[in-house]
Scaffold this active site. Structure first.
Site: not given
Ligand code: NAP
Length: 529
Positions: A313, A357
């Site tokens: 992206k 998004d």
């Molecule tokens: P990402 O960039 O890897 O960010 C992950 C986030 O989750 C970070 O803030 C991380 O905190 C936190 N996290 C992960 N494990 C954790 C834990 N055990 N305890 C507390 N915080 C934790 O991932 P992303 O792309 O943003 O995606 C995040 C979620 O959103 C996923 O489930 C994804 O499937 C969903 N999503 C949905 C859509 C949709 O269209 N519905 C679109 C995009 C993403 P740290 O910074 O501390 O690591």
């Protein structure tokens, strides 16, 4: 017309017969390739009798050196092909290397072969497909090989190699196109592996002789072969032709992307002559630039739109800035987010970059709350998480004037994201004290398989809150379940996911997307996982 051929590999003969029948009758394939290397003891007469009138038959006994399963020596292989030719298939496929190495291949098979034509009561002699297969990568002398086969006494040129990158599909298209331009011999050009899949799907657009698929999922005789069912139903093989426009999703990995399953039925529903294909582009800006730049340089590919997902992206934004040199073509909020997830090809050299998004998230919220975006002005929102999804959500919310507090496990990330977008920040430990009208989970907590996790305790939820979970797998997360019990209005990540796809579709086609159909596909897919 480009033929769709199903490779038949099953033993015993009865199982192969069943696959032949299903290939033609159930799936509407045009051809079968009888892989005698997998089934050396097959009863050819029985197999041939299962082929309906008008069905095309290719026989081969692929050499081990070219990825085949033949266990015996060359003598027996040639003898098998000579026997097979006597059953009047439409084509016999022999490797160029065998043809060159074994003078008797030509002397024994040659007299049995003839020009290709209709199968007419066994009177027609088979045509010859001369082929090369390289499972190690793209042959350095690919063009010479194509020329050598063209010059040989065959009816069809076939070149197959292991894709080194997605850019190998361009080589396939160019080989297919050059055959057509010259009015020369028909061509089969295949780049094996996931990276080459688009060339298999788009073979009909570029006038290839045929494309192969397997009788069922996972039963392919070569890497990257998909099932005839998928080719026909998902990618609408029968509708693909020279004027078909091309859409796709760029990412790595890409095999499990739901996007082809969403966009292809949507294109069909709107009667758009277009197909949406997966494009595995390895990580790194150079790979992104080489592939997308390659598509932009080939207007004859008719690429109209690309979805961009992890890890590209940021590369998509950089590409518009640096390679195209048209920074104004990036939507302002996409620039603020620092990520482009949608490329719109308006005209040769004119590509816009959007981020759907944030739009998907905002639409999910406003639809659930039955309000407009400007009604969100001043509304206090707690956003949990500071990763990629959070950036898009926070940018969208701030754009609407929301009063946002970001909570994150790694506090520094919350602080810097908050500074960037003018929000407050707090450590995740304080999330249970939150006081907000809207709560958005953008962490992966609660995502499959860790479905028991939740980013905040049920005690901190109040019945007048709106709780929006970005996680969409599972559709009903623990957070959403607990929020519903308290009486909160809940918003599912599925809606955000569907909305971002809807926004992409509408940007590419200028048509209203069939939202309900797209949602149904997503829900069906997620329910079956
Ligand atoms: P990402 O960039 O890897 O960010 C992950 C986030 O989750 C970070 O803030 C991380 O905190 C936190 N996290 C992960 N494990 C954790 C834990 N055990 N305890 C507390 N915080 C934790 O991932 P992303 O792309 O943003 O995606 C995040 C979620 O959103 C996923 O489930 C994804 O499937 C969903 N999503 C949905 C859509 C949709 O269209 N519905 C679109 C995009 C993403 P740290 O910074 O501390 O690591």
């Amino acid at each position: 017309m480009t033929l769709l051929a199903v490779s038949i590999t099953k033993k015993p003969t009865e199982a192969a017969v069943e696959d032949i029948r299903r290939a033609f009758a159930e799936f509407g394939a045009d051809a079968v390739e009888l892989r005698l290397d997998y089934m050396p003891d097959a009863d050819l007469a029985t197999l041939m009798s299962a082929v309906p009138e008008g069905g095309t038959v290719i026989v081969t006994a692929r050499d081990r050196a070219e990825g085949g399963a033949w266990r015996y020596d060359d003598d027996q292989r040639i003898a098998t092909l000579v026997d097979a030719a006597a059953h009047h298939p439409d084509y016999v496929d022999v490797e160029l290397a065998t043809w060159r190495r074994r003078a008797d291949a030509e002397s024994r098979l040659g007299p049995l072969l003839d020009r290709p034509g209709e199968r007419s009561g066994g009177e027609q002699s088979p045509g010859l497909i001369l082929s090369t297969h390289d499972f190690d990568g793209r042959p350095a002398d690919l063009d010479d090989l194509v020329e050598a086969i063209r010059a040989a006494p065959c009816q069809v040129v076939k070149v197959v190699w292991q894709a080194e990158s997605v850019r190998d599909i361009y080589r396939c298209f160019e080989i297919m196109r050059s055959a057509n331009r010259r009015g020369g011999k028909p061509v089969i050009a295949i780049a094996m592996g996931e990276a080459g899949l688009a060339a298999r799907i788009l073979a009909g657009k570029f006038g290839a002789f045929l494309s192969f698929c397997s009788s069922e999922e996972g039963a392919g005789s070569a890497p990257g072969q998909i099932s005839v069912h998928e080719m026909k139903r998902l990618y609408r093989w029968d509708d693909i032709g020279p004027a078909t426009t091309v859409y796709g999703v760029i990412g790595c990995p890409i095999a499990h992307s739901m996007s082809p399953a969403i966009h292809n039925p949507a294109l069909a529903e709107c009667d758009i002559d277009g197909v949406y294909v997966p494009l595995r582009v390895e990580p790194g800006y150079e790979n992104f630039e080489a592939f997308v730049g390659g598509a932009a340089e080939r207007p004859w590919m008719d690429v109209r739109g690309l979805s961009v997902t992890i890890p590209h992206k940021e590369n998509a934004l950089r590409w518009i800035d640096q390679a195209l040199g048209t920074p104004d073509a990036v939507e302002p909020l996409a620039r603020q987010i620092g990520a482009v997830n949608t490329l719109v090809f308006d005209a040769p050299g004119k590509v816009r970059g959007l981020n759907t998004d944030y739009a998907g998230a905002l639409d999910a919220l406003t639809d659930a709350m039955a309000c407009e975006r400007n009604d969100l002005d001043g509304v206090p929102v707690a956003v949990i998480g500071a990763g990629g999804a959070s950036r898009a959500v926070v940018a969208g919310l701030r754009h609407c004037g929301c009063d946002v507090t970001i909570y994150n496990r790694t506090y520094d990330r919350a602080v810097s994201l908050a500074e960037e977008f003018g929000c407050r920040s707090a450590p995740l430990e304080e999330v249970d004290k939150l006081d907000a009208r809207i709560v958005v989970n953008t962490t992966s907590l609660g995502m499959h398989p860790n479905v028991d996790q939740t980013p905040l305790s049920a005690d901190s939820l109040k019945d007048d809150m709106v709780v929006f979970d970005n996680v969409y797998n599972p559709m009903q997360t623990r957070l959403l379940g607990e929020a519903a019990e308290v009486g909160c209005l809940t918003v599912s990540g599925v809606d955000m996911f569907v909305n971002q796809a809807v926004a992409q579709f509408e940007a590419w086609t200028n048509r209203a997307a069939p939202r309900e159909l797209m949602r149904r596909v997503v829900v069906e897919r997620l329910s079956s996982r």
